[in-house]
Every structure is written in C-alpha cells, then in structure tokens.
Design an enzyme around this catalytic site. Structure first.
Site, short mmCIF file in Angstrom:
data_model
loop_
_atom_site.label_atom_id
_atom_site.label_comp_id
_atom_site.label_asym_id
_atom_site.label_seq_id
_atom_site.Cartn_x
_atom_site.Cartn_y
_atom_site.Cartn_z
N THR B 151 0.96 -1.22 -0.09
CA THR B 151 -0.11 0.11 -0.12
C THR B 151 0.88 1.17 -0.08
OG1 THR B 151 -0.18 -0.17 2.49
CG2 THR B 151 -2.08 -1.30 1.13
N LYS B 177 4.04 -6.78 3.93
CA LYS B 177 3.66 -5.37 3.86
C LYS B 177 3.27 -4.56 4.71
CE LYS B 177 0.40 -3.52 3.26
NZ LYS B 177 -0.65 -2.57 4.37
N THR B 188 -3.12 -2.90 6.73
CA THR B 188 -2.11 -2.65 7.55
C THR B 188 -0.82 -3.74 7.45
OG1 THR B 188 -3.61 -1.75 9.16
CG2 THR B 188 -1.75 -2.88 9.91
N GLU B 272 6.66 4.91 7.38
CA GLU B 272 6.26 6.03 6.91
C GLU B 272 7.06 7.28 7.18
OE1 GLU B 272 1.93 5.94 7.86
OE2 GLU B 272 1.51 4.77 5.93
N ASN B 395 0.28 11.03 6.37
CA ASN B 395 -0.98 10.46 7.13
C ASN B 395 -1.95 11.50 7.27
OD1 ASN B 395 -0.69 7.59 7.97
ND2 ASN B 395 1.20 8.43 8.83
N THR B 400 -7.66 11.86 1.79
CA THR B 400 -8.27 12.95 1.00
C THR B 400 -7.69 13.17 -0.23
OG1 THR B 400 -6.96 14.42 2.28
CG2 THR B 400 -9.34 14.08 3.00
#
Lengths: 400, 400
Positions: B151, B177, B188, B272, B395, B400
């Site tokens: 992802t 992942k 997740t 991330e 994040n 959006t």
C-alpha cells in the site's frame, strides 16, 4: 503593555526579573510569588520516576512544614533535572539567595523549574539577578509572572474566579505554562493556584489535587509526562473568609477546578504546533478507568492526530484506536460522533458519504469527538491537540 | 524487470492481477498463493476488538479445517473492515469466485485485505479480475506477489531461509507489507510464511506465532495496531522432509524467526516518512514485561522520535520516557548509551559536552539505544522509526 485587570487574591505580591538563563532576548525568566502571611500550601507532582531537583525540594518543604509556605519561585530555561545531589544543593542555594534578599526564610519558598534537562543551574546568573527580583516585589502585575514562566508557550496562561459567600468574597487566581503537554525536554507543565480563603492545609492539598485531576490531568498533546511537572497552591486566608463547611468547600473546589480547566484548555490550544483542540468524550465504558484508556488511545494516536490536522474525517482511525485501547466492549455497541454527526454505529459507517457531511466540522478550531461504548457507566473527557508539521519542527530543532 | 533468484519452497505457485480497487496506475493489487497439496495452515491475528471481515473469515476457516488450507488470497486498497455482516458475505463471495476459477474449494483459501477502512468491497471489480488472476497462476514470480500487496510501502518486502537436514533441504519464504506500523487507515501489516517442510498443524501454529512474536511484534512506527493485521502461514510438506524432532523443530523455528526478523526490520526501514531505525535494547528490567514497557515508552515517544529525526542526541527525552513507562527501578541505577556512547549514569549525564561526542552517531541510519535498568534479568529489543515531516504529510493527506 497594559494587562487586563485581574482580580488578584488579597495578600499576594509578584516579582519578575530577567536572568538570561537561556533566553537572551531580554524577556523575564524568573518569577517570585509571595504571600504576606503564612499560607496553606499544596503540591501535585509528576509521577515520573526521574524527578527534578525542585520537585524533590518542594516535596520535602511541604512535608517538613506540614503543608505551609509563603512563596513560590519559578525559573524558565533550566529544568535542574538529572543533576543529582549537586542539583538539589543548587536548588536550595537559590532559595537561600532569595530569602536573604527578602523577609522570607528558605523553608517558606517552594521552587519549580522548567527548561532543558541535565544542565546545572547557572548560579552566577542567579546571584546577579536576585537583588533585582527582590526590588521588583510588589511592583509587578500577576500577568508578568505568567509571562516569565513561559518556555515554548506562545501566550501566557492565566485564569481566575471568585466565590461569593455570606461572609465575603474569595478569589482564586491560576497561572500555568506548557505547550508540549508534556515535553520532557522543555520540562514542562507548571501550574500555580493562589487563593485568599482561610482553609485547612489538609483540605487545601486535597482540593488542589482534585482540581488538577479534573483539568491538567485530562489534556494531552504528546502523551509525555516530564520530570518537572507540578501544580503548586497557596491559600493565605487574607480575605478573612473561612471556608470549612462541606458546601463551602464544594463551592470553592468548583471555582478552583473551573480555573484549572480554563488553564488546561489554554495548554492544549497552545500545543506545540497544534491547530485544533479535540474534545474526546467517552461514555458507556465499563468503568471510568476504561473510559480513560479509550479516550487516551484516541487522543494520543499519531494517526488520529495527523488526520485531524489534515482535516480528514478519518473515523476509521478513531475506531481502530478504541479497539486496541484495552477497554472491553462489544464492537457492535460502539457509536461514534464527530462534530455531533453520527459516523459509526453497529460496526459500520452510518452513511456512505460521510466526508461531505463532516467537511465543515473539520475546519473548526475545536472538534467534539463523542464515543459511546455501550458497556457501562464509565465516562471520561480528554482534550487533545492535533499533530502537525510544526510539532516536528519545534521538537526536532529545539535544543540544537 | 528481472527479480532476484528467490528459492521458493516447493509446491507453491503465485498469481497476481490488477483490479484497480484503489490504485489506478496499472499496478497489481491482488495476489493469490496456492499450494499444490493441502498444507498445515496457521494464523496470527490482530488483538484489536474491531476485526476486519477477512480476519473473522480466516479465523473461522482455520478453526473449521483444524489448521489446514491450500491458498492465501490478499487484496490491497480495500480493508473490508467495519463493514458488518455484509462485509463478511463479500469476503466469502471473493473466495467462491476464486474457487470457481481454480481447482480450489472456498474453504481452502485464507483471505487477507489491506486498505481503507469502512468501504464495501467492489465486487464488480473482483468479478472482472478473477479470471485473469486464475490464468496467471504459476506464471508469476513470488516477488510480484510481494509487490501486489503493497500500500504505502515504498519497496516490496521478501525474505527467505533454508534449513539443511539429513533428509534434505527445507525452504522458508516470507513476505510482508506495511509502512506505518501500524496505520489503521491503511490497514495494515500483513505477513506470509511459506514452507515446504512436513510438519504437524498444531506445531506449525505455535511456530508461526512464536516467529511473529520475536519479530513483527517487536517493531513500532506509531504504536497503532490495526483491524487487519495478520500473519498467515502454510507448510505443505512438498520437500518430503519431515520435521518432528525437538531439535528439528527448534532449527526450523530459528529459520522462520530469522526470516520474519528480516521482514520486520524492512517494515521499520520503510516506516512512513522514517529516516532512521532505532534499535532500542532494554536490559536489567525486573521482568521481560517491564523491559517491554520501557522500550515501548521510548520507541513510541513522539519527543524521542522527533529528536532523532532532528539528529539531536536528546538523552533527556529518553530518560524521561523510561521514567514514566511504568517499569519499576531505582533512578540511580539506570544507564543509557546512544550509539555505544555512555550518556547517562547515576542520575546524571556522563559528560558536559555529549552533543559533540554523539554527533557522528546521530547521522547513522540505524542507531542503537541501550538502556540498563539495574533491577533484574528482564530484556527486550524493539526496533522503532523516527517521526518526521513526511509521516505527517503521508498521514494527514492520505485519504483525501
């Protein structure tokens, strides 16, 4: 600059001075608060196993005096934490310096420090500044003291309330500092409560602890609690109003709690880099402790906090945080509302296009997040900040 | 693109396809892993009270079959979490679709999903893509499957090991992942363990759980655990090597754990926005549980994580996090080293100018943080990422 007219409790004086402990822009960084007469004194201190020297000393002073003191001495810029026995001796030396320059004795002064951890106090600067501090006593408005104790705070935090009784008026004045809640490096949150009621010292300790618990302990910026956190309270009786009935005590505590809640809300509003305040209300938990677990899991989740910063009504992250919080409930009984809008019920989102519905709420400065767990009577309210680029900037770049 | 030559365990085939569940750039987002014969099957699942539909279904399949299965089906982009009874029906429907297009039966397939929470699976896309997926079976390298389940991951995560026994060689292949560890929104972390040893299904379940515990459970990016976290394992016996002695089992578990540890380190490396891996080793705790408490308090502290991002050797924040962790110890017995350099002992910094000493270590990609509590034999190792502008960016802006 004119300060607002603040109803200061009777019999308290303030002094501030600029010692340049850390801040060299000419701002004041040392504050002294003195009661004309001995006052009931109380303290609520950090639970961190590493306690700063001023915390150790203030606790010892309160224990030795049986809960009495006349003054509070706060410096900003140096935390005097992780400084060993030498740090405690330094702290006691600052009290002696101030006592010599005033009519106080060292045992009557409660110390508090906030700033960088690990460095010894700059005693030469203390020696140089104390005469000025003593001269300024009584010449300084309360607001100046609230400003002098700031570190990364972007505004001073001061709040007040009054209680009218049959025998007269009682005043409560609070001030606080803290912008990371709680940033150990900037150690940290300090609160002060001043009151001119005549109260017993045992009850005063209980009341200060209860007021702190209903306010400062219910806010979170980053989930950290520091080596220096403390709330110190003095009640000097100068109003001549005796508060000793159950009703009177309840009423005074309510005013104290309200003052502290105002200060706590200011702390979150001034959260390092924060742009929003989340009012996270958990109801229906099996116990108050489980309600707190769920509220803190949501309020401390970096994913929830970044989503709100990004104005993303990401209810999935809220649900996920509740689910891993440790609170016990049936997932099908959980209901979540954001800004009053139902978003999650019976294990599923309430509508397909929640984003459009929630968009106007995500632009608000304060956003209610209501979480019902359907498992019991437990409730908890937590104020939390969002997590932003500026938080990273402030905390990645602060010390260097 | 040529993939590395990966020693795939015997008797496993892979298929991937592009369904555009969420990603519309032509990348594959669906993976199927099939064993030629029935395999011992095991699963380790999220402890979150909200469990995604595929988690519920995979658990039920494992319970009904007594720990046997032939295939694993993973989609990226849609988590199928918080979708109620309809989500479970959708999940079962995807198994039926795949079974119809292959020689599998639906009960032999373990499902896993990762992606945005709350939306129903796009069944029309499933129906359209499954024939292609079935066609690709056996035509697809293992690396393609590792890529299809990504992802926010910036690179695929695959690791392998072999065990040489008197009766032949056994292969273990792992893939995973996850880039927020764990980001509920991107729900997740998914791990897969494939092995061609002949093992009992009860032991296989124990071994997969133990390997996951020594690896995936010891990394943290943001402290969150999602609705979809799972590790699924298949051992099909195709090597004809029977592993049933205590020594053999221990040796195979060691290989499995090593494969999982490699994958876990990749997860933190790919955190991330992360720029650094912190190897937080706590020793001398009163118990292993207290060692874990202390390690997690440090590894999840936003203040510690931002300091490392800023290359600030801010040992005060580490000490502060330990102090509030809940682990019990005498503060004077604590010793902290960063990059091997002693920084804190006997309640005080070891030297005045630690910053210069630590500066070269703060530029490293992986930084050891060693914490000795002096209270007992408890130990814990945690890999943690730092906290950066890019974490906020990813994040705050993701959905959006």
């Amino acid at each position: 600059m004119p300060s607002p007219v603040i109803p200061v409790p009777k019999g308290f004086s303030f002094a501030t001075a600029s010692a340049a402990f850390k801040y060299t822009t000419g701002r004041d960084d040392l504050a002294l608060i003195v009661s004309d007469s001995p006052a009931a004194a109380a303290g609520v201190f950090t639970q961190n196993l590493f306690q700063a020297a001023p915390v150790t000393v203030a606790k010892a002073q309160l224990a030795a005096s049986g809960g009495h003191a006349r003054a509070i001495l706060i410096n900003a810029g140096q935390a005097n934490a992780c400084t060993g026995a030498a740090g405690i001796a330094d702290c006691r030396e600052t009290l002696s310096l101030v006592a010599k320059a005033t009519d106080l004795s060292p045992e009557e002064i409660l110390p508090a420090s906030t700033g960088v951890i690990g460095a010894r106090l700059k005693m030469d600067k203390w020696k140089a500044v104390v005469p000025t501090l003593a001269e300024n006593l009584g010449q300084t408005p309360a607001m100046a003291a609230a400003k002098a104790i700031m570190t990364t705070d972007s505004f001073p935090k001061i709040a007040w309330g009054t209680l009218t009784t049959e025998s007269g008026e009682v005043r409560v004045l609070g001030m606080a500092k803290g912008a990371g809640m709680i940033a150990p490096n900037m150690a940290t949150m300090i609160g002060v409560l001043l009151c001119d009621a005549k109260v017993g010292s045992l009850w005063w300790q209980e009341a200060v602890a209860a007021a702190a618990d209903r306010s400062f302990n219910s806010v979170t910026v980053d989930g950290d609690t520091s080596t220096n956190d403390c709330v110190l309270g003095l009640a000097n009786g100068a109003s001549e109003v005796v508060i000793d009935s159950a009703e009177g005590r309840q009423a005074l505590l309510a005013v104290m709690a309200e003052v502290c809640q105002t200060l706590a809300a200011m702390l979150v509003q001034d959260a390092e880099g924060g742009t929003k305040v989340l009012r996270i209300k958990v109801t229906g938990a099996a116990s108050p402790a489980e309600a707190e677990l769920a509220a803190r899991a949501v309020g401390n989740s970096p994913l929830v906090k970044t989503a709100f910063f990004g104005r993303d009504a990401n209810w999935g992250r809220i649900v996920c945080a509740i689910g891993r919080s440790g609170a016990v409930f049936d997932p099908d009984d959980v209901a979540v509302r954001i800004g009053g809008v139902p978003v999650f019920e019976q294990g599923m989102p309430v509508a397909d296009d929640l984003d459009a519905l929630l968009a106007p709420h995500m632009r608000r400065g304060e956003i209610p997040v209501d979480i019902e767990l359907g498992a019991g009577p437990g409730r908890y309210l937590l104020l939390a900040s969002d997590l932003t680029y500026d938080y990273i900037k402030i905390n990645a770049d602060y010390r260097t």
